[in-house]
Design a protein around this motif. Structure first.
Motif, PDB file in Angstrom:
ATOM      1  N   TYR A   1       0.841  -1.203   0.000  1.00 24.06           N
ATOM      2  CA  TYR A   1       0.000   0.000   0.000  1.00 24.06           C
ATOM      3  C   TYR A   1       0.878   1.256   0.000  1.00 24.06           C
ATOM      4  N   GLY A   2       0.583   2.185  -0.920  1.00 24.27           N
ATOM      5  CA  GLY A   2       1.338   3.426  -1.025  1.00 24.27           C
ATOM      6  C   GLY A   2       2.636   3.306  -1.799  1.00 24.27           C
ATOM      7  N   CYS A   3       3.004   2.087  -2.199  1.00 26.61           N
ATOM      8  CA  CYS A   3       4.206   1.889  -3.006  1.00 26.61           C
ATOM      9  C   CYS A   3       3.874   2.035  -4.483  1.00 26.61           C
ATOM     10  N   HIS A   4       4.896   2.269  -5.283  1.00 25.39           N
ATOM     11  CA  HIS A   4       4.667   2.457  -6.710  1.00 25.39           C
ATOM     12  C   HIS A   4       5.734   1.745  -7.529  1.00 25.39           C
ATOM     13  N   VAL A   5       5.412   1.575  -8.805  1.00 22.31           N
ATOM     14  CA  VAL A   5       6.356   1.076  -9.797  1.00 22.31           C
ATOM     15  C   VAL A   5       6.277   2.019 -10.988  1.00 22.31           C
ATOM     16  N   GLY A   6       7.431   2.367 -11.534  1.00 20.60           N
ATOM     17  CA  GLY A   6       7.475   3.198 -12.728  1.00 20.60           C
ATOM     18  C   GLY A   6       8.301   2.526 -13.807  1.00 20.60           C
ATOM     19  N   VAL A   7       7.840   2.640 -15.053  1.00 19.44           N
ATOM     20  CA  VAL A   7       8.558   2.072 -16.200  1.00 19.44           C
ATOM     21  C   VAL A   7       8.478   3.052 -17.361  1.00 19.44           C
ATOM     22  N   GLU A   8       9.471   2.994 -18.212  1.00 18.73           N
ATOM     23  CA  GLU A   8       9.423   3.789 -19.438  1.00 18.73           C
ATOM     24  C   GLU A   8       8.723   2.988 -20.525  1.00 18.73           C
ATOM     25  N   LEU A   9       7.736   3.605 -21.141  1.00 23.56           N
ATOM     26  CA  LEU A   9       7.047   3.026 -22.290  1.00 23.56           C
ATOM     27  C   LEU A   9       7.311   3.947 -23.473  1.00 23.56           C
ATOM     28  N   SER A  10       7.615   3.362 -24.613  1.00 19.02           N
ATOM     29  CA  SER A  10       7.926   4.196 -25.771  1.00 19.02           C
ATOM     30  C   SER A  10       7.554   3.478 -27.059  1.00 19.02           C
ATOM     31  N   ALA A  11       7.520   4.259 -28.132  1.00 20.65           N
ATOM     32  CA  ALA A  11       7.308   3.669 -29.454  1.00 20.65           C
ATOM     33  C   ALA A  11       8.477   2.755 -29.802  1.00 20.65           C
ATOM     34  N   GLU A  12       9.643   3.065 -29.274  1.00 22.90           N
ATOM     35  CA  GLU A  12      10.824   2.266 -29.584  1.00 22.90           C
ATOM     36  C   GLU A  12      10.827   0.937 -28.832  1.00 22.90           C
ATOM     37  N   ASN A  13      10.543   0.957 -27.519  1.00 23.42           N
ATOM     38  CA  ASN A  13      10.619  -0.322 -26.782  1.00 23.42           C
ATOM     39  C   ASN A  13       9.331  -1.147 -26.883  1.00 23.42           C
ATOM     40  N   TRP A  14       8.230  -0.518 -27.290  1.00 21.45           N
ATOM     41  CA  TRP A  14       6.971  -1.217 -27.617  1.00 21.45           C
ATOM     42  C   TRP A  14       6.378  -1.995 -26.438  1.00 21.45           C
ATOM     43  N   ARG A  15       6.738  -1.560 -25.225  1.00 20.40           N
ATOM     44  CA  ARG A  15       6.226  -2.248 -24.043  1.00 20.40           C
ATOM     45  C   ARG A  15       4.907  -1.629 -23.605  1.00 20.40           C
ATOM     46  N   GLN A  16       4.151  -2.401 -22.810  1.00 19.19           N
ATOM     47  CA  GLN A  16       2.893  -1.945 -22.243  1.00 19.19           C
ATOM     48  C   GLN A  16       2.889  -2.230 -20.745  1.00 19.19           C
ATOM     49  N   LEU A  17       2.091  -1.459 -20.016  1.00 19.03           N
ATOM     50  CA  LEU A  17       1.957  -1.699 -18.577  1.00 19.03           C
ATOM     51  C   LEU A  17       0.509  -2.033 -18.257  1.00 19.03           C
ATOM     52  N   TRP A  18       0.317  -3.156 -17.563  1.00 15.79           N
ATOM     53  CA  TRP A  18      -1.005  -3.522 -17.055  1.00 15.79           C
ATOM     54  C   TRP A  18      -1.114  -3.008 -15.622  1.00 15.79           C
ATOM     55  N   VAL A  19      -2.115  -2.134 -15.392  1.00 19.14           N
ATOM     56  CA  VAL A  19      -2.387  -1.553 -14.081  1.00 19.14           C
ATOM     57  C   VAL A  19      -3.791  -2.001 -13.676  1.00 19.14           C
ATOM     58  N   PRO A  20      -3.928  -2.899 -12.706  1.00 17.59           N
ATOM     59  CA  PRO A  20      -5.245  -3.446 -12.359  1.00 17.59           C
ATOM     60  C   PRO A  20      -6.059  -2.489 -11.502  1.00 17.59           C
ATOM     61  N   PRO A  21      -7.349  -2.784 -11.295  1.00 18.53           N
ATOM     62  CA  PRO A  21      -8.131  -2.024 -10.314  1.00 18.53           C
ATOM     63  C   PRO A  21      -7.440  -2.076  -8.952  1.00 18.53           C
ATOM     64  N   GLY A  22      -7.585  -0.993  -8.184  1.00 16.38           N
ATOM     65  CA  GLY A  22      -6.911  -0.926  -6.895  1.00 16.38           C
ATOM     66  C   GLY A  22      -5.595  -0.179  -6.961  1.00 16.38           C
ATOM     67  N   PHE A  23      -5.300   0.396  -8.129  1.00 12.20           N
ATOM     68  CA  PHE A  23      -4.076   1.162  -8.332  1.00 12.20           C
ATOM     69  C   PHE A  23      -4.418   2.513  -8.953  1.00 12.20           C
ATOM     70  N   ALA A  24      -3.714   3.554  -8.495  1.00 13.00           N
ATOM     71  CA  ALA A  24      -3.762   4.841  -9.174  1.00 13.00           C
ATOM     72  C   ALA A  24      -2.725   4.823 -10.290  1.00 13.00           C
ATOM     73  N   HIS A  25      -2.984   5.597 -11.338  1.00 10.69           N
ATOM     74  CA  HIS A  25      -2.118   5.572 -12.509  1.00 10.69           C
ATOM     75  C   HIS A  25      -1.837   6.985 -13.009  1.00 10.69           C
ATOM     76  N   GLY A  26      -0.622   7.194 -13.485  1.00 11.12           N
ATOM     77  CA  GLY A  26      -0.277   8.456 -14.111  1.00 11.12           C
ATOM     78  C   GLY A  26       0.976   8.308 -14.946  1.00 11.12           C
TER      79      GLY A  26
END
Length: 196
Positions: free
Chosen positions: A100-125
């Motif tokens: 609770y209150g912890c976060h994870v951050g990742v870089e998403l870009s057109a170059e690396n083509w990665r996606q992040l799944w953020v489930p319910p129960g999480f704030a996102h920005g």
């Protein structure tokens, strides 16, 4: 076959997943399956997306967040950056969770083509790291104004390093007014681990 088309990586908070779709390219360009229900199901994610959102940000340093929707219209999100680059963050707001209150951050870009799944129960920005960024994200529930909520992007209790100086960040009036985590405690009781 599905497993070879998409790679999944559980992050420091295991409910957050980094998804890497494969690109198949030749002299014409490329083809990529950016979502497969069977691949998600193979990783324990039975999700039904109901809405796609497409966001354009002209400037570097545009910060959108931290957003979430309260029950009964909680949203899971699958985020990707199809143009430019963003620093994308998920914050655990599940009361009683070990993270609770912890976060994870990742870089998403057109170059690396990665996606992040953020489930319910999480704030996102996210914040744009380049000019002219386009972000597309799928959500599991419709936007519902009466359930719309958010956290302060710069709450010291969260300790998020957005990779840019505060003076270089551009916010909407709405995002500038979100409260810190401590002030959200009563509404977040809906996110207690036992209710998810």
């Amino acid at each position: 076959m599905a497993a070879r088309l998409m790679q999944f990586e559980r992050l420091k908070i295991p409910e957050l997943l980094l998804v890497s779709p494969k690109k198949h390219g030749d002299q014409r360009g490329f083809f990529s399956e950016t979502f497969r229900a069977d691949s998600f199901a193979a990783h324990g994610l039975e999700v039904a997306f109901v809405q796609d959102n497409h966001v354009y940000s002209a400037q570097k340093g545009v910060l959108r967040g931290l957003h979430f929707q309260l029950a009964p219209h909680a949203q899971g999100k699958l985020i990707r950056c199809e143009r430019g680059a963003i620093y994308d963050v998920g914050v655990d707001i599940r009361v009683g969770s070990l993270t609770y209150g912890c976060h994870v951050g990742v870089e998403l870009s057109a170059e690396n083509w990665r996606q992040l799944w953020v489930p319910p129960g999480f704030a996102h920005g996210y914040v744009t790291l380049e000019e002219n960024c386009e972000v597309i994200y799928k959500v599991t529930d419709y936007y519902t104004p009466e359930c719309d909520s958010g956290l302060a992007w710069d709450d010291p209790a969260l300790g998020i390093d957005w990779r840019l100086a505060h003076a270089d960040i551009t916010l909407s009036d709405k995002d500038r007014k979100h409260p810190g985590l401590a002030r959200c405690a009563s509404s977040l009781s809906l996110w207690s681990v036992g209710n998810l």
